[in-house]
Each structure stands twice: as structure tokens, then as C-alpha cells.
Scaffold this motif. Structure first.
Motif, short mmCIF file in Angstrom:
data_model
loop_
_atom_site.label_atom_id
_atom_site.label_comp_id
_atom_site.label_asym_id
_atom_site.label_seq_id
_atom_site.Cartn_x
_atom_site.Cartn_y
_atom_site.Cartn_z
N LYS B 67 -21.08 -63.73 -44.02
CA LYS B 67 -20.48 -62.79 -43.08
C LYS B 67 -21.52 -62.26 -42.09
CE LYS B 67 -16.70 -63.64 -44.65
NZ LYS B 67 -15.75 -64.41 -43.82
N ASN B 70 -22.05 -64.61 -39.42
CA ASN B 70 -20.83 -64.93 -38.68
C ASN B 70 -20.27 -66.33 -38.91
OD1 ASN B 70 -19.27 -63.20 -37.21
ND2 ASN B 70 -20.92 -62.84 -35.71
N GLN B 72 -17.65 -69.00 -40.07
CA GLN B 72 -16.18 -68.90 -40.04
C GLN B 72 -15.53 -69.54 -41.26
OE1 GLN B 72 -14.43 -67.10 -37.71
NE2 GLN B 72 -16.51 -66.49 -37.22
N ASP B 92 -13.21 -56.80 -49.64
CA ASP B 92 -13.74 -55.91 -48.61
C ASP B 92 -14.85 -56.60 -47.82
OD1 ASP B 92 -12.09 -53.88 -49.05
OD2 ASP B 92 -13.48 -52.64 -50.20
N GLY B 94 -14.99 -59.56 -47.07
CA GLY B 94 -14.49 -60.58 -46.18
C GLY B 94 -14.07 -61.88 -46.83
N ASP B 96 -11.45 -64.42 -48.45
CA ASP B 96 -10.05 -64.58 -48.08
C ASP B 96 -9.12 -64.41 -49.26
OD1 ASP B 96 -10.11 -65.71 -45.14
OD2 ASP B 96 -11.80 -66.58 -46.24
#
Lengths: 415, 225
Positions: B67, B70, B72, B92, B94, B96
């Protein structure tokens, strides 16, 4: 019976008994001494009479003295035996007091006389009475003092004991709170306090060890279960199986599923008991139950169970995860122990949630249903569902009760 | 699609790899924290299956690293730790999705498919399989543009099958997918059968092929390419 009551009772009874016995002995002793005194003075008077008669060869003149009366009466020779008697002392015409008398005899000029000397015992009795009153008053006073002292002092003395006891009653092995030390100067209570503290620390320590062990063991168990499960999933892709093989595979699947659920239940129990799931949310129970019933409709249909739900709006606050498990457990329980074509009635009011189900024709053992691994012979569950439900209720400060009234088994949760 | 399986337990890692590879995916694996780090630094993946407890480090840190940089890549956490805190922490940060061990490979596959769908077809909620098209948002199914009425469970089951197409899915996996693992009524899966019967009937009547096959009495297979 309270220790202080018993102690007071024993104390007072023995005190009264001892006081009474000593009182009697005391009375007897004083009486004896005083009577002996009186007898001696009577004897002195008798001697005086004898001396007088020896000297004067006649009976002395009888005169009224304040507390002594002498009378001579003629009697048949040798008919009188010398003796001391308790008698009456006539003070005035109609006033009579108790008295002590000596009967004796004398022969004057060949004539035989009976001598009666009587002394008033009033003063002696007064003395005894005063002594007795003082003694009795003393006994009463002593008893009173004892009672009050026992009440006050013993209560104060036992204060630390009650404090320790209270702490022990409040002690909860799953709390993180230690029991507080009670200040005391009394060795016995200090010992008790120390022993209690040591015991709780030991219990907590053991419990913690066990808890850690359970958690670790549970985590370690999950990995091989995950491997078995995934290998089974891989295996069934491979080729055609015959009936026997697929039966074996199905059994394996069920066993693994059961093992994993058991493991999860145990972990969950540890977590609830240690209050590790503390997230708070406001939950609409009616909504949640409606969702669950919808989710389970196939299961009800499969067993041909009629579900009647009368739900009022009720909001509670707690962990959503736990409340879902709680409701799920209770409803599944009502299904599992039902019979085909049976009935489930769910009532939700603002005061309580009641889940009734038809099932076996006899009540369950109220003392045991909420204990771990207790399950009926027909049950294929883990035996932890109701234990978990109970624990969740406890953590939410709800009470969960069971009762049976034909034909319904009823679990009731009071908010 | 390209997957990275970060899992230290060899048996599980192999099973996952095999399950996904057979379905035509490219799988790479990492058994340790450092191996995982070097892979995510070098390549990008459609989805990363991330175990939390790893030799040499915590999976959560891998997630943080992804994260922070960055990346994806989709992340699905697979862990034996099922406390709510772990879940929330993962999500929290990030991730999925979060799947608790033990799980069925078919469940894992369905979850991964869902993540990839969300990532790849950004905005589009349409899932098509030959003549069957499914609107994931509106929860509708249509065959040859003819809309069909599916119940919630039938809908969920069809998506599950399509995610695991060509694979035998056990009845246990289906039951747990539809009713959650809280329901242990393993003695009787007849109600699954009636759902499957309904799905087949609806699809066939609408002119679709009959894709669902019973597989050796232990499960079902959604056949077809």
C-alpha cells in the motif's frame, strides 16, 4: 449460624452457669459463716446462763433485749436435747422475723428447765441480701459488658475476614483484576489473606497458561486441517470415483468440517471468556433475526419445520459477530433437536427473546445443557453451541434459561 | 490471471497452486517473508494470497509495503487467526478480503475471482459465461438476453460455480458458502440438491446448455469452457 452468635451463646450460657454455681456456693458459705457466728453468740448466752445459775443457784431474770430473747420453761427431766434450730423471732406483737435459736436445758434446785435462746437473724439476712444483690448486679453487668464487647469488638476484629471473603467472592479467574490486599494486624487474617492472594495468583497463572496453550494449539491445529481440506479439494478433481470411494471422501469432508468447527468453537469460547471481543455496535435484533430466518429457510423447509416469528423492534448493543453466533446457535439448536414436521416459535419483545421448539418428549437436563461437551446421544453437534450461547449472554449481561413444558423446549434470553 | 501465493505451509501452498494453475492461471509462490518481499518488488500480480504468519516476518507488513508503494495488486489475506481485530486490521490496511483457515479451495477461488472482477473490470458489473450473462450489481441473470428469476441463494450459487468452472465443488464447500460455517448440519445436504435442480431447470428452460453435473456423489461440477 454465625460464629459471633454461637460464640455469644456459649459465652453467655457458661458465664451464667458459672455465676450461678459460684453464687450458690458463695451464699452457702456466707450463710454458714453467719449462722456459725450466731450459734457462737447463742452459746455464749447459754454459758452466761449456766454461769449465773452456778453462782446464784437460780434462773436469771428474763429481760427483753433488742435482738435476743431467752425463755425458761419447766419440763420433764431429761426430755430436752440440746440443739440449734431455725425458728421465728417475735419482735413485737405481730411482727415476726426469722431467727436462730438454741434449745438447751438446765437443772436448778432439782427442777428441770428447758432453755430457749432466740436471736433475730434480720441483720444476717440483710447482709446476705446485700451481698447477693451486689453479686447478681455484677453478673448482669458483666453479661451486658460481654455482649456489647462481643458485638463491637468481635465485629471489628472480624472485619478483615469479611473483607477478604468479599474479595474472594468477587474474584473472577478471567478478570485481569488482582484481589486487593486487606490491611490487618491479626496474624491469622494476614495468613488467610496471603494464602488467598497466593491461590488466586496461582489460579490466574494456570488459567493464563491454559488459555495460551489452547490458543496456540488451536492455531497449530488449523494449519493441518487447512492442508487436509485443500488436499481433499484437490483430490476430488482428479478422476472418477466409485460409490465406496466417494462415500469415504464425503466422510472425510464431514470429519474435517467438524474438526474445524470444533476448533473454532473452542477458540471462540476462550475469546469470549477473556472478553477479547469487545467491539460495541447497536444492533436491531428484529432485523437480524429476520435476515437469519430468510437465510435458513431452506433448512426449515428441508425438515418441514414451521417457523412462527413474532418480533418486536428491539435494539441491543454488543459485538455483532457474537450476537450473530448467539442467534445462529439458538436457532440451529432448535432445528437440530426438532423432528420432521415440527415447529419453532420465536418471540421477541423488548424484555426477552424466546425460542421454542418441538422435539424430544422429555426435558433436557437443565444442570448440564450449558456445560461444555454435553450433548444428547442423537446430537451430531460439538456440544459447545449452548455453552457458547450462555457465555455470550453472560458477556452481554443477559440471562439465558431453559425450560420444558410439553411439547416445547424453550430457551429464553432476558435482556 | 497472475497470482502470487504467499504461504509457508508447503502442503497448502501446493494445493492452492495446483487448483489455480489447472484453471489456466499463472501462479507464483513465496514461502518466506523475504521471498515474498522480493517478488512484490519486482512483479505485479492480479491478486496476492497473503498468509499472516510467515517465517521471517509478518504478512501485515507485506500488505503495508504494497500500500505504501501504491501497488494496485489485489490482496486476499488467508490466516488461521480469525479474531475480529486481525480481520479489521487487514481490511483497514487495504486488503480486499479476508479468508480464515481452513477454507475450501473453491471458496478461495470464488473470493479471488470476485477481487479480480472488481479490479479488472472496473465499473462494469457484468459477468458473462457463454450464453449466460450476470449483472452482479442488479443481481440478475439472463440467457440469450432473456432475463431469469433467480433467488438470492441460486444467484450466489451460480456465481460460485462460474468462478470454479471445470472444478468439482464439494457439497460441504457449497453448504459453507451459502449458509456460512456456523451451520453444521452436515448430515443432510438435500437442500443443496433442490437449489441446483432449480438452477439447472431455469437455465435449460431459457435455452442455455446444461452445465452443472453431479460429480461422484460428493459434489457438483460446472462444466464448460
Amino acid at each position: 449460624m454465625k460464629l459471633i452468635t454461637l460464640y455469644n451463646r456459649v459465652n453467655i450460657v457458661t458465664t451464667i452457669a458459672v455465676m450461678l454455681i459460684t453464687g450458690i456456693i458463695y451464699y452457702q458459705a456466707i450463710s454458714w459463716i453467719l449462722i456459725d457466728q450466731a450459734d457462737k453468740s447463742l452459746k455464749v448466752e447459754e454459758d452466761e446462763v449456766f454461769d449465773y445459775v452456778k453462782l446464784n443457784k437460780q434462773l436469771p431474770q428474763v429481760f427483753e433485749s433488742k435482738d435476743q430473747q431467752i425463755s425458761f420453761t419447766s419440763a420433764a427431766p431429761n426430755s430436752v436435747t440440746r440443739e440449734f434450730i431455725d425458728t421465728l423471732y417475735k419482735k413485737d406483737k405481730d411482727e415476726v422475723e426469722s431467727g436462730r435459736g438454741l434449745i438447751s436445758s438446765i437443772t436448778v434446785n432439782g427442777k428441770y428447765y428447758k432453755i430457749l435462746i432466740v436471736e433475730s437473724k434480720v441483720e444476717t439476712e440483710d447482709l446476705i441480701q446485700i451481698i447477693f444483690t451486689i453479686t447478681f448486679g455484677l453478673i448482669l453487668f458483666l453479661l451486658l459488658v460481654l455482649l456489647v464487647a462481643n458485638r463491637l469488638i468481635l465485629n471489628r476484629l472480624w472485619q478483615p475476614f469479611h473483607a477478604i471473603l468479599k474479595e474472594m467472592k468477587l474474584f473472577n479467574i478471567t478478570d485481569n483484576k488482582e484481589i486487593t490486599q486487606t490491611e490487618t494486624r491479626i496474624d491469622e487474617f494476614a495468613d488467610l489473606n496471603q494464602a488467598a492472594t497466593a491461590m488466586t495468583i496461582r489460579a490466574k497463572h494456570d488459567y493464563k497458561e491454559l488459555k495460551t496453550f489452547t490458543e496456540n494449539a488451536s492455531h497449530e491445529l488449523l494449519t493441518p486441517i487447512a492442508v487436509i481440506n485443500s488436499k481433499l479439494d484437490t483430490l476430488i478433481q482428479s478422476e472418477n470415483f466409485n460409490d465406496r470411494q466417494s462415500k469415504l471422501l464425503n466422510d472425510l469432508y464431514s470429519a474435517v468440517a467438524r474438526l474445524s468447527r470444533l476448533n473454532q468453537s473452542l477458540l471462540l469460547l476462550v475469546k469470549i471468556e477473556n472478553r477479547l471481543l469487545t467491539d460495541q455496535q447497536t444492533i436491531n435484533l428484529k432485523q437480524l433475526i429476520d435476515e437469519m430466518l430468510l437465510q435458513m429457510e431452506d433448512i426449515f423447509a428441508d425438515k418441514q419445520i414451521t417457523v412462527t416469528a413474532r418480533l418486536e423492534d428491539k435494539e441491543i448493543s454488543g459485538s455483532r459477530y457474537l450476537i450473530e453466533i448467539l442467534l445462529n446457535n439458538l436457532i440451529i439448536n432448535a432445528v437440530r433437536h426438532n423432528h420432521a414436521g415440527g415447529e419453532i416459535v420465536i418471540d421477541l419483545t423488548t424484555a426477552a427473546l424466546t425460542i421454542k421448539n418441538t422435539g424430544a418428549d422429555e426435558p433436557l437436563d437443565v444442570d448440564k445443557i450449558f456445560t461444555r461437551f454435553h450433548k444428547s446421544a442423537q446430537s451430531d453437534g460439538s456440544g459447545l453451541g449452548l455453552t457458547i450461547s450462555k457465555q455470550i449472554c453472560q458477556s452481554l449481561n443477559f440471562s439465558l434459561t431453559y425450560r420444558y413444558s410439553k411439547p416445547y423446549h424453550t430457551f429464553c434470553m432476558f435482556f | 490471471m497472475k497470482l502470487l501465493i504467499i504461504e509457508d505451509e508447503e502442503g497448502l501452498r501446493e494445493s492452492i497452486e495446483e487448483y489455480f494453475t489447472e484453471a489456466g492461471n499463472i501462479c507464483e509462490t513465496a514461502a518466506t517473508y523475504s521471498a515474498a518481499i522480493s517478488k512484490i518488488e519486482m512483479y505485479s500480480y492480479d491478486c496476492i494470497l497473503l498468509d499472516i504468519t510467515l517465517p521471517g516476518g509478518n504478512g501485515i507488513n507485506i500488505l503495508k509495503r504494497l500500500k505504501d508503494n501504491n501497488h494496485q495488486d489485489g490482496v486476499l489475506i488467508i490466516s488461521a487467526k480469525n479474531s475480529l481485530d486481525d480481520r479489521l486490521q487487514g481490511l483497514d490496511l487495504g486488503a480486499d478480503d479476508y479468508l480464515v483457515k481452513p477454507f475450501h479451495l473453491s471458496e478461495l477461488k470464488a473470493r479471488v475471482s470476485a477481487i479480480i472482477r472488481r479490479k479488472m473490470y472496473n465499473g462494469s458489473n457484468l459477468l458473462t459465461f457463454n450464453e449466460i450473462s450476470i449483472d452482479l450489481q442488479a443481481k440478475t441473470v439472463s440467457v440469450h438476453d432473456k432475463s431469469l428469476k433467480f433467488t438470492r441463494k441460486e444467484f450466489a450459487l451460480l456465481i460460485y460455480f462460474i468462478a470454479n468452472k471445470g472444478k468439482v465443488v464439494s457439497k460441504n464447500a457449497i453448504a459453507e458458502h451459502l449458509w456460512g460455517d456456523g451451520i453444521d448440519l452436515a448430515d443432510n445436504f438435500d437442500f443443496i440438491y433442490s437449489h441446483i435442480k432449480n438452477i439447472r431447470k431455469k437455465l435449460v428452460e431459457a435455452g442455455a446448455n446444461d452445465y452443472i453435473q453431479a460429480a461422484y456423489g460428493m459434489g457438483y461440477k460446472f462444466a464448460g469452457q
